[in-house]
Design an enzyme around this catalytic site. Structure first.
Site, mmCIF file in Angstrom:
data_model
loop_
_atom_site.group_PDB
_atom_site.id
_atom_site.type_symbol
_atom_site.label_atom_id
_atom_site.label_comp_id
_atom_site.label_asym_id
_atom_site.label_seq_id
_atom_site.Cartn_x
_atom_site.Cartn_y
_atom_site.Cartn_z
ATOM 1 N N THR A 49 -0.474 -6.073 1.686
ATOM 2 C CA THR A 49 -1.135 -6.537 2.966
ATOM 3 C C THR A 49 -0.857 -7.965 3.007
ATOM 4 O O THR A 49 -1.157 -8.769 3.887
ATOM 5 C CB THR A 49 -2.629 -6.011 2.768
ATOM 6 O OG1 THR A 49 -2.883 -4.630 2.697
ATOM 7 C CG2 THR A 49 -3.510 -6.736 3.684
ATOM 8 N N TYR A 137 1.109 2.020 -8.527
ATOM 9 C CA TYR A 137 1.063 2.365 -7.076
ATOM 10 C C TYR A 137 1.784 3.684 -6.409
ATOM 11 O O TYR A 137 2.974 3.304 -6.424
ATOM 12 C CB TYR A 137 1.341 1.024 -6.352
ATOM 13 C CG TYR A 137 1.094 0.886 -4.632
ATOM 14 C CD1 TYR A 137 0.511 1.898 -4.157
ATOM 15 C CD2 TYR A 137 1.532 -0.182 -4.200
ATOM 16 C CE1 TYR A 137 0.311 1.892 -2.756
ATOM 17 C CE2 TYR A 137 1.155 -0.309 -2.737
ATOM 18 C CZ TYR A 137 0.577 0.754 -2.016
ATOM 19 O OH TYR A 137 0.468 0.497 -0.840
ATOM 20 N N LYS A 165 -3.480 3.781 -7.867
ATOM 21 C CA LYS A 165 -3.762 3.616 -6.547
ATOM 22 C C LYS A 165 -3.066 4.846 -5.815
ATOM 23 O O LYS A 165 -1.820 4.867 -5.409
ATOM 24 C CB LYS A 165 -3.131 2.319 -6.021
ATOM 25 C CG LYS A 165 -3.590 2.041 -4.297
ATOM 26 C CD LYS A 165 -2.938 0.905 -3.868
ATOM 27 C CE LYS A 165 -3.186 0.908 -2.365
ATOM 28 N NZ LYS A 165 -2.756 -0.468 -1.907
#
Length: 296
Positions: A49, A137, A165
């Site tokens: 992000t 991730y 995640k």
């Protein structure tokens, strides 16, 4: 290496730019304090992000420095994104993770699709070299590498792994099996697909790493608290509203709509992103703004 369990909502901060495209350090620091004021448990610096690939080395260092300082002041968790697909490259980059970071967030190796055994060997090598715990991730629609529940549970048993995640795009059987199985007490399952975080929390996830939590941060925190308190009625009602908001915020490539909403609310000086991203169109931002207002 001490590994404390990660819980709650962690916000992978956007990188604010000025209208002429420069890093806005003051806006980043203000935004970091703002989400923590609303109850976020921690920050993620240099997550996807934050457009890390579009930042030069000095800008990346500045972003991490600001986030580290804010988290130290506030007693909040700090995760630092460490990219790369080659094991030696990532291991070397981990040596530069800022002192005081809670953990490093690093991808399941992208593109090469090394298989489950290769993924496990990759993370064993990284944890042996890393000065901080790691959060894997797992985002198979970007990496091309799916992992089953057995592999994820084996990953959880690797010393130095603090969590995963999960951004699999759905609440699939492997995710259900993972959350239903026994995991080490320090290992956190954190949702990473914003729209499906509510059902993941219902199944027992410890929290989430959510770009959408830039907006309505306190409501996302309330959602986690409601599930953990067993307030099913409140959690369901709030989860439905937040899922609709998340879908609107991801109507265009992340973080373009989020930046548009933050700018419209006066929280960042510009909605600017860097190529190859383009700013979100006005209709997408307006739709997300309306849902943010109704969510509270």
């Amino acid at each position: 290496m001490e590994t404390a369990k990660l819980r709650g909502i962690h916000v992978p901060l956007i990188t604010p730019f000025t209208a002429d495209g420069r890093l806005d350090r003051a806006a980043l620091e203000k935004l970091a304090h703002g989400v923590l004021d609303e109850g976020a448990a921690g920050l993620v610096a240099l997550g996807t992000t934050g457009e890390p690939g579009a930042l030069d080395a000095a800008e990346q260092a500045a972003v991490v420095g600001i986030c580290a300082r804010v988290c130290a002041e506030r007693g909040a968790a700090l995760l630092v994104g460490v990219g790369g697909g080659a094991t030696r490259q990532v291991a070397a980059a981990l040596q530069d993770v800022t002192p005081g970071a809670t953990a490093a967030l690093t991808l399941v190796p992208p593109f090469v699709r090394p298989g489950a055994a290769g993924v496990l060997a990759h993370f064993r090598e990284l944890t042996a070299a890393s000065p901080v715990p790691l959060v894997a991730y797992h985002i198979p629609y970007r990496t091309g590498q799916a992992l089953d529940a057995e592999t994820l549970r084996e990953l959880a048993s690797v010393p130095g792994m603090a969590g995963v995640k999960l951004a699999t795009g759905a609440v699939d059987p492997e995710v259900v099996a993972l959350l239903a199985g026994e995991l080490p007490p320090h290992f956190a399952v954190l949702g990473g697909d914003d729209v499906v975080l509510p059902p993941l929390l219902a199944l027992g996830a410890a929290g989430g790493i959510l770009a959408s939590a830039h907006i309505a941060t306190a409501r996302w925190v309330e959602l986690v608290d409601a599930w953990q308190a067993g307030d099913v009625a409140r959690a369901r009602e709030l989860g439905h509203r937040l899922s609709r908001l998340a879908a609107a915020l991801f109507a265009e490539p992340n973080p373009t709509v989020i930046k548009g909403v933050l700018h419209a609310r006066g929280r960042i000086p510009s909605p600017a992103v860097r190529l190859p991203l383009l700013p979100a169109n006005a209709a997408s931002v307006s739709r997300a703004l309306d849902l943010a207002v109704s969510t509270g």
